[in-house]
Design a protein around this motif. Structure first.
Motif, short mmCIF file in Angstrom:
data_model
loop_
_atom_site.label_atom_id
_atom_site.label_comp_id
_atom_site.label_asym_id
_atom_site.label_seq_id
_atom_site.Cartn_x
_atom_site.Cartn_y
_atom_site.Cartn_z
N ARG A 152 -70.67 8.27 -42.97
CA ARG A 152 -71.77 8.97 -43.85
C ARG A 152 -71.99 8.47 -44.99
O ARG A 152 -73.26 8.25 -45.40
N LYS A 153 -70.98 8.03 -45.62
CA LYS A 153 -71.19 7.34 -46.95
C LYS A 153 -71.95 6.18 -47.04
O LYS A 153 -73.03 5.87 -47.88
N SER A 162 -77.91 11.22 -50.81
CA SER A 162 -76.55 11.94 -51.31
C SER A 162 -75.70 11.90 -49.85
O SER A 162 -76.35 12.38 -48.77
N THR A 163 -74.30 12.00 -49.76
CA THR A 163 -73.64 12.44 -48.67
C THR A 163 -73.92 13.63 -48.31
O THR A 163 -73.79 14.21 -47.17
N THR A 164 -74.25 14.62 -49.21
CA THR A 164 -74.51 16.27 -49.01
C THR A 164 -75.78 16.09 -48.07
O THR A 164 -75.75 17.03 -47.31
N THR A 165 -76.80 15.24 -48.53
CA THR A 165 -78.14 15.40 -47.63
C THR A 165 -77.90 14.73 -46.38
O THR A 165 -78.27 15.31 -45.42
N ARG A 167 -74.86 15.17 -44.51
CA ARG A 167 -74.44 16.07 -44.16
C ARG A 167 -75.43 17.37 -43.53
O ARG A 167 -75.25 17.85 -42.46
N SER A 168 -76.25 17.74 -44.40
CA SER A 168 -77.31 18.49 -44.35
C SER A 168 -78.32 18.03 -42.87
O SER A 168 -78.38 18.95 -42.13
N GLU A 189 -67.15 20.71 -38.68
CA GLU A 189 -67.35 19.18 -39.47
C GLU A 189 -66.88 17.88 -38.70
O GLU A 189 -66.97 16.93 -39.30
#
Length: 193
Positions: A152-153, A162-165, A167-168, A189
């Motif tokens: 993901r990174k 971003s990694t949050t994006t 994940r989303s 997860e």
């Protein structure tokens, strides 16, 4: 394994030759992203030679506008957008089959969540067709994460998000795919679809 097998596209030789003639930061960007760009283009276009030409065009363009590209809010996002644009332009000019070709289906199927897939007959999955129909960002994140098996990174770095994006996008894509192909998916997860 020989040096050629370790570096099937001759990236190391090209980078050494380019290092003296091109900006160091461009060579570093090419080194960090070139192979991932190439793999993405291959999956999208289905032809390694065409993909190599498209990626070469992208990096040629980036080199031409390099000083301006460095001024962008996200160099990676800027480069990724141009890769997508070049791939889309090629697809529009040529008749390209569905992005995820049959060989890709079997490779990704092996990595997909076994417990979910075992319960479904293969003929009813439609997973790869559903992935191809995802919105642009979710499609790219799913392709890079699950088919090309990038962390993901790295996906976040490639796409300039971003990694949050990431994940989303994965969460949204999972939900959309589960609905589309009628899989019972419980949010979690894990990396598997």
């Amino acid at each position: 394994m020989t040096d050629t097998e370790d570096d099937p596209f001759g990236e190391q030789a090209v980078e050494v030759e380019l290092a003296g003639a091109m900006p160091v930061d461009f060579v570093a960007f090419h080194s960090q992203n070139g192979l991932a760009f190439l793999h993405y283009a291959q999956w999208e276009l289905g032809d390694p030679e065409v993909a190599a030409a498209v990626v070469e065009d992208v990096f040629t363009f980036l080199l031409q506008v390099w000083p301006e590209a460095l001024q962008e809010a996200s160099l990676s996002g800027f480069a990724w957008a141009h890769l997508r644009e070049h791939v889309a332009r090629y697809k529009a000019a040529e008749v390209v089959p569905v992005a995820l070709v049959k060989t890709a289906q079997f490779a990704a199927l092996r990595r997909a969540s076994r417990r979910q897939l075992k319960a479904q007959p293969v003929s009813t999955l439609g997973l790869y067709e559903a992935i191809a129909e995802l919105p642009e960002r979710q499609h790219d994140v799913v392709l890079l994460t699950f088919v090309l098996d990038l962390e993901r990174k790295k996906v976040a770095q490639l796409m300039g998000i971003s990694t949050t994006t990431v994940r989303s996008h994965i969460h949204t894509a999972r939900r959309m795919l589960a609905e589309k192909i009628d899989l019972d998916w419980t949010p979690g997860e894990g990396k598997d679809l």
